[in-house]
Enzyme design. Structure first.
Site, PDB file in Angstrom:
ATOM      1  N   HIS A  24      -3.521   4.374  -2.225  1.00 25.08           N
ATOM      2  CA  HIS A  24      -4.445   3.417  -1.611  1.00 25.08           C
ATOM      3  C   HIS A  24      -5.098   4.056  -0.387  1.00 25.08           C
ATOM      4  CE1 HIS A  24      -1.603   0.277  -3.443  1.00 25.08           C
ATOM      5  NE2 HIS A  24      -2.768  -0.042  -3.965  1.00 25.08           N
ATOM      6  N   LEU A  81       0.818  -1.215   0.000  1.00 23.85           N
ATOM      7  CA  LEU A  81       0.000   0.000   0.000  1.00 23.85           C
ATOM      8  C   LEU A  81       0.849   1.261   0.000  1.00 23.85           C
ATOM      9  CD1 LEU A  81      -2.673  -1.159   2.605  1.00 23.85           C
ATOM     10  CD2 LEU A  81      -2.721  -1.374   0.118  1.00 23.85           C
ATOM     11  N   ARG A 111       3.937  -0.615  -8.574  1.00 24.68           N
ATOM     12  CA  ARG A 111       4.977  -1.001  -9.533  1.00 24.68           C
ATOM     13  C   ARG A 111       6.087   0.044  -9.649  1.00 24.68           C
ATOM     14  NH1 ARG A 111       0.450  -3.618 -12.461  1.00 24.68           N
ATOM     15  NH2 ARG A 111       0.913  -5.844 -12.447  1.00 24.68           N
TER      16      ARG A 111
HETATM   17  P1  AMP Z   1      -3.838  -1.936  -6.842  1.00 27.94           P
HETATM   18  O1  AMP Z   1      -3.353  -2.340  -5.494  1.00 27.94           O
HETATM   19  O2  AMP Z   1      -2.779  -1.379  -7.733  1.00 27.94           O
HETATM   20  O3  AMP Z   1      -4.696  -2.988  -7.496  1.00 27.94           O
HETATM   21  O4  AMP Z   1      -4.814  -0.703  -6.608  1.00 27.94           O
HETATM   22  C1  AMP Z   1      -5.886  -0.788  -5.724  1.00 27.94           C
HETATM   23  C2  AMP Z   1      -6.799   0.386  -5.943  1.00 27.94           C
HETATM   24  O5  AMP Z   1      -6.047   1.590  -5.727  1.00 27.94           O
HETATM   25  C3  AMP Z   1      -7.346   0.472  -7.367  1.00 27.94           C
HETATM   26  O6  AMP Z   1      -8.697   0.912  -7.313  1.00 27.94           O
HETATM   27  C4  AMP Z   1      -6.462   1.498  -8.011  1.00 27.94           C
HETATM   28  O7  AMP Z   1      -7.075   2.186  -9.078  1.00 27.94           O
HETATM   29  C5  AMP Z   1      -6.206   2.439  -6.849  1.00 27.94           C
HETATM   30  N1  AMP Z   1      -4.982   3.208  -7.091  1.00 27.94           N
HETATM   31  C6  AMP Z   1      -3.718   2.737  -7.259  1.00 27.94           C
HETATM   32  N2  AMP Z   1      -2.853   3.747  -7.511  1.00 27.94           N
HETATM   33  C7  AMP Z   1      -3.602   4.876  -7.522  1.00 27.94           C
HETATM   34  C8  AMP Z   1      -3.309   6.269  -7.728  1.00 27.94           C
HETATM   35  N3  AMP Z   1      -2.072   6.700  -7.976  1.00 27.94           N
HETATM   36  N4  AMP Z   1      -4.320   7.156  -7.641  1.00 27.94           N
HETATM   37  C9  AMP Z   1      -5.595   6.734  -7.382  1.00 27.94           C
HETATM   38  N5  AMP Z   1      -5.927   5.457  -7.182  1.00 27.94           N
HETATM   39  C10 AMP Z   1      -4.959   4.534  -7.250  1.00 27.94           C
END
Ligand code: AMP
Length: 281
Positions: free
Chosen positions: A38, A34, A188
């Site tokens: 997040h 996270l 990432r």
């Molecule tokens: P992930 O852990 O990458 O699957 O992301 C989990 C949630 O966080 C998803 O709804 C993503 O779109 C959101 N998220 C990840 N990075 C960002 C960001 N930079 N800005 C807004 N939401 C994000």
């Protein structure tokens, strides 16, 4: 302290009890590791819902062959500390065997919306995403679920899934959260070297340049894409996968920007595949 739940049945019992007391449930699906973005989703959920469930699950079915499923960064201990600090009630952290006790035969395919952008370069990705999110909705039965606009196509796909299949869930979008230099936050980004991190901000830089051109009257998608390509030529480390201008609502292709649109791109920088977009309203 956030309560950790690793079993579907255990989680369902807890949720049922809370729902009987009239509590609303907010769900924030994540793959863990996270970061501040997040937490922006989490904070919105904590403000709006009585009980917040954050799921942490690196979903194997949304990774293609040769992608980074094995090496995807993980740090459960730190994630739980962050979630505790935000006042999250439950962290749902199922094992792969809990979510997929046998080879699944049922999938959700959202058509059309998944044919362009990332869908074109990551076959099966959105099928994996839509299916696991549908499973999470059936397990958690949230009133609201929070998703980032950063993954814009994912958001559109999930909104459409909820509409088409009548999931009783409100999807709440949260704007893209960026580093001070403009780079969209992402788990990432951990793959980036210090040098690559400095260059990575140019992706958003190129989108800002295109938006300025649009605001100065350039309405040709082709020209805007050309501008971005030209600008990014200055940074040969950036390998563009796609740059696409699309209708903001339905992701359809545009010949001319006469309605709200987005410019979306994906690029490799070292081992990291980065995505970003900008809205043209
Ligand atoms: P992930 O852990 O990458 O699957 O992301 C989990 C949630 O966080 C998803 O709804 C993503 O779109 C959101 N998220 C990840 N990075 C960002 C960001 N930079 N800005 C807004 N939401 C994000």
């Amino acid at each position: 302290m956030v309560k950790v739940e690793r079993k579907i049945n255990g989680l369902r019992e807890k949720i049922n009890r809370l729902k009987k007391k009239g509590k609303t449930i907010g769900l924030v699906p994540t793959m863990g590791f996270l970061h501040e973005a997040h937490l922006a989703l989490v904070r919105k959920a904590v403000r709006r819902d009585d009980v917040v469930v954050v799921s942490i699950f690196v979903n194997p079915t949304q990774f293609g062959e040769g992608e980074d499923y094995e090496s995807y960064p993980r740090d459960e201990k730190r994630d739980l500390e962050l979630l505790s600090n935000e006042g999250v009630d439950i962290a749902f952290i199922p094992a792969v065997e809990e979510m997929y006790p046998e080879e699944p035969l049922t999938f959700i395919n959202v058509e059309k919306l998944t044919e362009c952008m990332c869908g074109k370069y990551r076959p099966g990705h959105f099928r994996g995403v839509a299916t696991v999110v549908a499973k999470l909705f059936n397990i958690v039965e949230p009133n609201r679920a929070y998703f980032g606009k950063k993954d814009y196509q994912q958001l559109k796909v999930l909104e459409r899934m909820v509409k088409d299949l009548n999931f009783p869930v409100e999807i709440v979008p949260v704007g893209t959260i960026r580093e001070p230099n403009g780079l969209a936050m992402s788990s990432r980004n951990k793959y980036l070297t210090e040098e690559e991190r400095k260059v990575a901000k140019e992706l958003y830089g190129s989108l800002l340049k295109a938006r300025s051109a649009y605001r100065n009257g350039e309405t040709s998608p082709e020209q805007l894409v050309e501008k971005i390509k030209n600008y990014l030529k200055n940074f040969p480390e950036i390998k563009i996968e796609y740059i696409e201008v699309r209708n903001k609502k339905n992701l359809e292709e545009l010949n001319e920007i006469a309605e709200p649109a987005i410019i979306a791109l994906a690029a490799y920088l070292g081992r990291a595949r980065l995505i970003d977009h900008i809205e043209l309203n």
